[in-house]
Structures are given as C-alpha cells and as structure tokens.
Design an enzyme around this catalytic site. Sequence first.
Site, PDB file in Angstrom:
ATOM      1  CG  ASP A   1      -1.894   1.137   1.198  1.00  0.00           C
ATOM      2  OD1 ASP A   1      -1.505   2.252   0.789  1.00  0.00           O
ATOM      3  OD2 ASP A   1      -3.061   0.918   1.541  1.00  0.00           O
ATOM      4  CG  HIS A   2       1.577   4.139  -3.305  1.00  0.00           C
ATOM      5  ND1 HIS A   2       0.345   3.805  -3.772  1.00  0.00           N
ATOM      6  CD2 HIS A   2       1.697   5.464  -3.497  1.00  0.00           C
ATOM      7  CE1 HIS A   2      -0.249   4.893  -4.235  1.00  0.00           C
ATOM      8  NE2 HIS A   2       0.549   5.915  -4.078  1.00  0.00           N
TER       9      HIS A   2
ATOM     10  CG  HIS B   1      -4.023   4.402  -1.122  1.00  0.00           C
ATOM     11  ND1 HIS B   1      -3.148   3.357  -1.039  1.00  0.00           N
ATOM     12  CD2 HIS B   1      -4.196   4.625  -2.448  1.00  0.00           C
ATOM     13  CE1 HIS B   1      -2.795   2.979  -2.273  1.00  0.00           C
ATOM     14  NE2 HIS B   1      -3.433   3.736  -3.129  1.00  0.00           N
TER      15      HIS B   1
HETATM   16  C1  BG6 Z   1      -3.295   4.548  -6.724  1.00  0.00           C
HETATM   17  C2  BG6 Z   1      -4.643   4.638  -7.365  1.00  0.00           C
HETATM   18  O1  BG6 Z   1      -3.250   3.475  -5.810  1.00  0.00           O
HETATM   19  O2  BG6 Z   1      -3.014   5.746  -6.036  1.00  0.00           O
HETATM   20  C3  BG6 Z   1      -4.718   5.826  -8.307  1.00  0.00           C
HETATM   21  O3  BG6 Z   1      -4.898   3.449  -8.085  1.00  0.00           O
HETATM   22  C4  BG6 Z   1      -4.302   7.089  -7.603  1.00  0.00           C
HETATM   23  O4  BG6 Z   1      -6.024   5.964  -8.850  1.00  0.00           O
HETATM   24  C5  BG6 Z   1      -2.982   6.887  -6.885  1.00  0.00           C
HETATM   25  O5  BG6 Z   1      -4.187   8.106  -8.578  1.00  0.00           O
HETATM   26  C6  BG6 Z   1      -2.648   8.085  -6.032  1.00  0.00           C
HETATM   27  O6  BG6 Z   1      -1.352   7.940  -5.536  1.00  0.00           O
HETATM   28  P1  BG6 Z   1      -0.483   9.198  -5.164  1.00  0.00           P
HETATM   29  O7  BG6 Z   1       0.760   8.637  -4.568  1.00  0.00           O
HETATM   30  O8  BG6 Z   1      -0.265   9.949  -6.441  1.00  0.00           O
HETATM   31  O9  BG6 Z   1      -1.300   9.991  -4.199  1.00  0.00           O
END
Ligand code: BG6
Length: 511
Positions: A200-201, A263
Amino acid sequence: MPQPAHTENPLREGLTSRAMPDPCSIVIFGATGDLTHRKLIPALYNLAADGALPPALSVVGFARREKTDESFREELEEAAKKYSRQSLDAELWSSFASGISYHRSAFDDLSGYASLAEKLNALDTQRGTRGNRLFYLAVAPDQFEVILENLRTSGLNVASEGSWSRVIVEKPFGTDLPSARHLNSLVECAFPEKATYRIDHYLGKETAQNIMVLRFANAIFEAMWNSRYIDHIQITASEPLGVEGRAGYYDKSGALRDMVQNHLLQLLCLTAMEPPTDLSADAIRDEKVKVLRSLRPLIGDTVFTSVIRGQYGAGAINGKPVVAYREEANVDATSQAETYVALEIHVDNWRWAGVPFFVRVGKRLPKGGTEIAIQFKSVPPVLFKAAGGTLDDNVLVIRIQPDEGISLRISAKMPGSSLRIEPVKMDFHYGTSFGKATPEAYERLLLDAMSGDPTLFARRDEVEEAWKFVDAIRAAWVTRSDDLAFYSAGAWGPTEADELLRKHGVAWRRL
Ligand code: BG6
C-alpha cells in the site's frame, strides 16, 4: 561549551542510519509495464544514487515481449530520465544498469520459470546475490494466480539454507472480501505470511510514517488525541487527474475500492490507533486491525446518509476543458463508477466515541493534495466575547503531500491597542527543516522488503477487515443507482458531500 563537529544539518544529527539490505535478485513480473517504468526502476535508481543498495544486486525483468538485455536497459533509462526524483548521472546509471537483465517468458509457461531459476543461480555466482530472491508481482491481478502457482511448482518460492525468498504483491489485493481471501490463500500456498509483502504505497510516504512519531513522541498531542478535545477529523485525497488511460481497471473499481479500501483506511488507522506495545511490525499492525474492527459498519440505508458517491461531468482543470468521465476512452457511456466518494465514518471505541471521521477522495478536483486535519473543539465562548466575531478552532493539519509537513492553527492577538483575534499558523515543512528531499514511497518500500521489514506493508487480516467494511457499502449501492451525484470536473465534488458535513455544523476544508 565545545561546539559539536560540523554536520550537514544539525537536525539530522543523531538520526540512526539503517543497515544495508542483504544482496539479492529482484525479479519483476510485468517488467515492461507502467509501474516498472514510472515507479520501480526510478526508485531503485534513487536508492542506488543514495548508496542505499547492496553492491551485489541484480534486477531481472520478467515479461512476455521480445527484448534483449540492451533494449530493456535503454527503455528503462528513458523512463528513469523522465520519472526519477534525482536527475540521472550517466556513470551511476551505467553501473546500476549493468545489474539489470531481461527474461522473456509467458507467465503461464512453466519452462520460463525453470530457466529463471537457472539464471538466478548463475547470478548468485556472478554477482554474489547469495540465493536471496525478491519476486515483485507488478502485474494485473488476474495474473497473480498463475505466477504464484508457477513459482511454487518450480520451487522458486523456497529459499536455499541461509537465504530468503519473498514476494511483493501490488494492489488491488482482491476486488472484495471473497476474492481477497482467495488471493490470500493462493499466496499462502507459496509464501508464508512473513515473506509476503502487500503493497500500500501510502504507507511508504514519509509523512504517513510521521503520524505515529507525531502522536507518540510528543506528549502534547497524544494527551489531546481523543473525543474530549477533538471535534472531528477530515481525511482528504484529491487529484486533478482523471482516469489517465486506466479506464479498463478504474471503471470496474471506482474510488471506493481504488483508494478508500486501502490508502485512506490506512491513514485513518494510523490516526486513530492506540499506541502499540513496541515498534515491531506485528505490534503496529495489531493496533491498526483493532481500528478496522471498531469501524461502525455502514450497511443498508445508513449508506445513503453516510456515504456520497459522485462522478465527474465535463468541466475545466487549470483553465483547460476536460471531458466527462462517461466520455473518457474505454468508459461505458452509462457507467456508474464513482470517481468521488465522501464518507462519515465512526470508530466505535472508547477514545473516539462521538467523533466523526469525514473521509473524501476524488478525481478531477481543482487541486491535488492529501491531508489529515484534526479539528479541535471550540473554547467556551466566554472570555473573548467582547472581541466580537467568532474564534477559529484549532486545527492540526498533517500534509501527506505535496509540501509535506504539519501545521497548527492557533488564535493570536493582532498587534494594536484593540483586542482583535486572528488565526495564525505554526508550520513545519520537511524540506526546510531537514534540508533533504523526501524519498518516494516505493524507495522506502523496496528497501524494507529487501531488508525483511514488513511494518509498512498490509497484513492479511488488515486487508480482509478493510474489505468487509467496503463490501457492505457496495452491497447497498447495488440496490440503487439514483444516488450517484454528478459534479463538474474542477469542482470540489458534488454538493451532496457538503451536506454530509453541514448536518454536523461543519464544512470541508479548502486545500
Ligand atoms: C493509486 C490509485 O493506488 O493511487 C490511483 O490506483 C491514484 O487511482 C494513486 O491516482 C494516487 O497515488 P499518489 O501517490 O499519487 O497519491
């Protein structure tokens, strides 16, 4: 008093540096895809540039297309030039790229795994990667099963004595609870939980990691972190982007599954959890699971009063006209997919009784930003009545991105002979305080997986609990379609979402 020896930045003094991860081979399934180009290779290059990678490291791209090692490296170099946080240094790139190779095979071809095993053994000898393997599933979820099965059949999932074999699974981790359970059981057949790293980045973002430090390393905040002092909490993730060529996936997923299940619920958990007994991965994840289990389920009719789903229509972003979601390429003209969702969530436990968590996420909103705002209760309206006007309540904002930092809004007297009170901000910016660029989430996560630290990865029960919560909402949604609210691209979501907060006498923050 003697001055300490000069260091780059006094605030960084005393920070512990981590041990270098073990030498290893990273095998990326889906090596020709977007994630590899945009995130994984730039992250690995930046780690190399920061001297954080072991010298004995090899990266093997596993994919179907015909390519040579050279053409693969060239393609990755172009991508790294475009997406890397630090600009590419030719010498450093060439040394980093010398460890990259390409392995052509279909995911369902078992012989491709046998030849992969030979290749990895050869790399152990040539580069000293010591039998350690990290398999990264950067592929569409429908490929997970066949890859896991073939890793198991070919024995690549089992490390030789004294070495390790781990797997990183990208999101989406299932599309609902049954599919997540199925996927968990497939992974379990090949890798034990301690060798499974579910990405989960958001957990890799520096500011998300700082939530626990802010709460548990500062006596002043934790003492007030409860329903006695906090009125409500707002968690926002807003993006000006649309579906950006991902309609095939997004139209089936929608914002609830794409962003909330993972997230945003993770951010909520970090905000709401109790102090863990220690900083071990399981102690922290145990506390997060408790929060997920305490979420008041949103079921049946409560879904329609507590959750607003929206979809963008045509509008403008930064002055440029953009089409409606239903007119995007590969989107069904009658699509019901939500590109926006706002929820009122309650954590039914002692600490949070009566404190709503308002969570919203949307695409094609006016501004990009992710933040957690802790809105404190008002002071009794007694002392400063005579000063007229209303006092702004204290707000503690944790900016996850961009301009990572924390700010606290307080009331202060304006200079002058009259008593005029105005809100002012105490602001902490990562960039200026630490004089160091914030690393990308994938850098931290790749390093942790190589080091065997699963703290910033979702555990099986976390993922399943989050799906339970989300599935109940979706079960209500399928019974109706008339609640999908529309908003113009470039607006802050549908007006119905404002109503959700107005009922509580509050409003969404402007980012
Ligand atoms: C991803 C989603 O996990 O996270 C995307 O699939 C989203 O739809 C993205 O745009 C957002 O990540 P960050 O790091 O740009 O906030």
